[in-house]
Design a protein around this motif. Structure first.
Motif, PDB file in Angstrom:
ATOM      1  N   ALA A 207       5.878   5.378 -11.654  1.00  0.00           N
ATOM      2  CA  ALA A 207       6.683   5.749 -10.491  1.00  0.00           C
ATOM      3  C   ALA A 207       6.703   4.600  -9.493  1.00  0.00           C
ATOM      4  N   ASN A 208       7.592   4.726  -8.503  1.00  0.00           N
ATOM      5  CA  ASN A 208       7.640   3.738  -7.434  1.00  0.00           C
ATOM      6  C   ASN A 208       6.837   4.163  -6.212  1.00  0.00           C
ATOM      7  N   LEU A 209       6.615   5.473  -6.092  1.00  0.00           N
ATOM      8  CA  LEU A 209       5.895   6.003  -4.934  1.00  0.00           C
ATOM      9  C   LEU A 209       5.252   7.325  -5.326  1.00  0.00           C
ATOM     10  N   VAL A 210       4.031   7.551  -4.849  1.00  0.00           N
ATOM     11  CA  VAL A 210       3.393   8.862  -4.995  1.00  0.00           C
ATOM     12  C   VAL A 210       3.098   9.410  -3.603  1.00  0.00           C
ATOM     13  N   VAL A 211       3.236  10.732  -3.468  1.00  0.00           N
ATOM     14  CA  VAL A 211       2.999  11.399  -2.190  1.00  0.00           C
ATOM     15  C   VAL A 211       2.149  12.631  -2.439  1.00  0.00           C
ATOM     16  N   SER A 212       1.103  12.787  -1.654  1.00  0.00           N
ATOM     17  CA  SER A 212       0.254  13.965  -1.754  1.00  0.00           C
ATOM     18  C   SER A 212       0.931  15.161  -1.107  1.00  0.00           C
ATOM     19  N   GLU A 213       0.709  16.332  -1.671  1.00  0.00           N
ATOM     20  CA  GLU A 213       1.277  17.560  -1.098  1.00  0.00           C
ATOM     21  C   GLU A 213       0.851  17.751   0.352  1.00  0.00           C
ATOM     22  N   LYS A 214      -0.380  17.386   0.663  1.00  0.00           N
ATOM     23  CA  LYS A 214      -0.890  17.618   2.026  1.00  0.00           C
ATOM     24  C   LYS A 214      -0.203  16.733   3.066  1.00  0.00           C
ATOM     25  N   ASP A 215       0.510  15.697   2.604  1.00  0.00           N
ATOM     26  CA  ASP A 215       1.196  14.796   3.536  1.00  0.00           C
ATOM     27  C   ASP A 215       2.700  15.058   3.616  1.00  0.00           C
ATOM     28  N   MET A 216       3.147  16.187   3.047  1.00  0.00           N
ATOM     29  CA  MET A 216       4.591  16.433   3.024  1.00  0.00           C
ATOM     30  C   MET A 216       5.175  16.623   4.419  1.00  0.00           C
ATOM     31  N   LYS A 217       4.346  17.017   5.388  1.00  0.00           N
ATOM     32  CA  LYS A 217       4.856  17.133   6.765  1.00  0.00           C
ATOM     33  C   LYS A 217       5.283  15.780   7.303  1.00  0.00           C
ATOM     34  N   ASP A 218       4.757  14.707   6.700  1.00  0.00           N
ATOM     35  CA  ASP A 218       5.092  13.343   7.111  1.00  0.00           C
ATOM     36  C   ASP A 218       5.937  12.638   6.045  1.00  0.00           C
ATOM     37  N   PHE A 219       6.650  13.409   5.266  1.00  0.00           N
ATOM     38  CA  PHE A 219       7.405  12.835   4.149  1.00  0.00           C
ATOM     39  C   PHE A 219       8.415  11.798   4.615  1.00  0.00           C
ATOM     40  N   GLN A 220       9.116  12.096   5.698  1.00  0.00           N
ATOM     41  CA  GLN A 220      10.149  11.168   6.168  1.00  0.00           C
ATOM     42  C   GLN A 220       9.583   9.823   6.624  1.00  0.00           C
ATOM     43  N   PRO A 221       8.531   9.786   7.457  1.00  0.00           N
ATOM     44  CA  PRO A 221       7.973   8.473   7.821  1.00  0.00           C
ATOM     45  C   PRO A 221       7.370   7.730   6.625  1.00  0.00           C
ATOM     46  N   ILE A 222       6.843   8.461   5.639  1.00  0.00           N
ATOM     47  CA  ILE A 222       6.333   7.801   4.439  1.00  0.00           C
ATOM     48  C   ILE A 222       7.474   7.097   3.708  1.00  0.00           C
ATOM     49  N   LEU A 223       8.619   7.781   3.610  1.00  0.00           N
ATOM     50  CA  LEU A 223       9.794   7.155   2.983  1.00  0.00           C
ATOM     51  C   LEU A 223      10.259   5.954   3.796  1.00  0.00           C
ATOM     52  N   HIS A 224      10.205   6.102   5.102  1.00  0.00           N
ATOM     53  CA  HIS A 224      10.650   5.024   5.992  1.00  0.00           C
ATOM     54  C   HIS A 224       9.831   3.753   5.760  1.00  0.00           C
ATOM     55  N   LYS A 225       8.580   3.928   5.367  1.00  0.00           N
ATOM     56  CA  LYS A 225       7.726   2.770   5.112  1.00  0.00           C
ATOM     57  C   LYS A 225       7.927   2.249   3.685  1.00  0.00           C
ATOM     58  N   ALA A 226       8.041   3.154   2.727  1.00  0.00           N
ATOM     59  CA  ALA A 226       8.031   2.757   1.324  1.00  0.00           C
ATOM     60  C   ALA A 226       9.354   2.187   0.827  1.00  0.00           C
ATOM     61  N   ILE A 227      10.459   2.806   1.199  1.00  0.00           N
ATOM     62  CA  ILE A 227      11.744   2.386   0.637  1.00  0.00           C
ATOM     63  C   ILE A 227      12.159   0.994   1.111  1.00  0.00           C
TER      64      ILE A 227
END
Length: 247
Positions: A207-227
């Motif tokens: 995969a290009n990115l993994v995200v923990s379920e517990k961090d889904m509330k911050d999904f958008q900022p995580i994408l903002h950093k990763a993409i």
């Protein structure tokens, strides 16, 4: 036991049966008696005492004790790099997360999640970042969608299909996808077994990115950093391939 003739110094080699016979004869010797043998090389007589030494030959020295081997150093344990520090999220939450170029085609994102609320959260986050999001309900539909539409991003939750991730129909389809198409898809895995933004886990799971379920509330900022990081890293390569007419 004698190993060389005391006369010609020729090496004396006895087979197991001969050694056993000689040993038996030596044990039967009375005090002061000797066992007569002939050297197979020079044929001169050799008289062995009860210890198996011949007259005129140096006494057999006891075998030197083998020094204990030094303990081998323990194999060095190679530790993977630690998971990323997520403290940066605190400073990112109030920033404008939207990005995208309205002058280009709107990128498409495919969301594969079995929970309605989480699917809505993911789609909203993708749309806030300039993507047009869609979703389907089965792995077969997902495979058909990725074959028919040029999705720029695919988000897959590990519970979308029953069983383990390694047995997933869609995940294995993504793993085996020809690089001609795969390099243009930003593949995101979501699940309780992941540590968000941990590149080692992403690499191990194709995969290009993994995200923990517990961090889904911050999904958008995580994408903002990763993409953007992904585009910065691979954008020049893709542009270079395009300049040569390749994908």
């Amino acid at each position: 036991m004698i190993s060389n003739c005391p006369h010609c110094q020729g090496a004396l080699k006895f087979n197991p049966a001969q050694l056993a016979k000689i040993d038996q004869a030596l044990k039967a010797l009375k005090p002061g008696q000797r066992l007569p043998l002939k050297c197979p090389h020079c044929t001169k007589p050799m008289n062995l005492d009860a210890a198996g030494n011949a007259e005129g030959a140096p006494k057999t020295a006891p075998a030197a004790a083998t020094p204990p081997k030094a303990a081998e150093p323990a194999a060095e344990v190679i530790k993977p790099p630690p998971p990323p520090n997520m403290d940066w999220l605190k400073s990112q939450k109030n920033e404008d997360m939207q990005f995208g170029d309205s002058a280009r085609d709107v990128p498409m994102a495919l969301v594969l999640h079995g929970d309605d609320d989480m699917r809505h959260l993911i789609k909203s986050s993708m749309e806030a970042l300039g993507y047009q999001a869609a979703s389907v309900n089965t792995p077969e539909e997902a495979i058909h969608e990725t074959q028919a539409v040029g999705y720029a991003c695919v988000i897959y939750h590990t519970g979308f299909e029953p069983g383990e991730l390694k047995d997933s129909i869609f995940h294995n389809y993504m793993r085996k996808m020809p690089m001609l198409r795969r390099r243009y898809i930003f593949y995101i895995l979501i699940g309780p077994q992941f540590i968000s933004l941990y590149d080692i886990q992403a690499l191990a799971n194709s995969a290009n990115l993994v995200v923990s379920e517990k961090d889904m509330k911050d999904f958008q900022p995580i994408l903002h950093k990763a993409i953007p990081y992904y585009e910065q890293l691979f954008g020049p390569l893709l542009e270079e391939l395009a300049s040569f007419g390749k994908k």
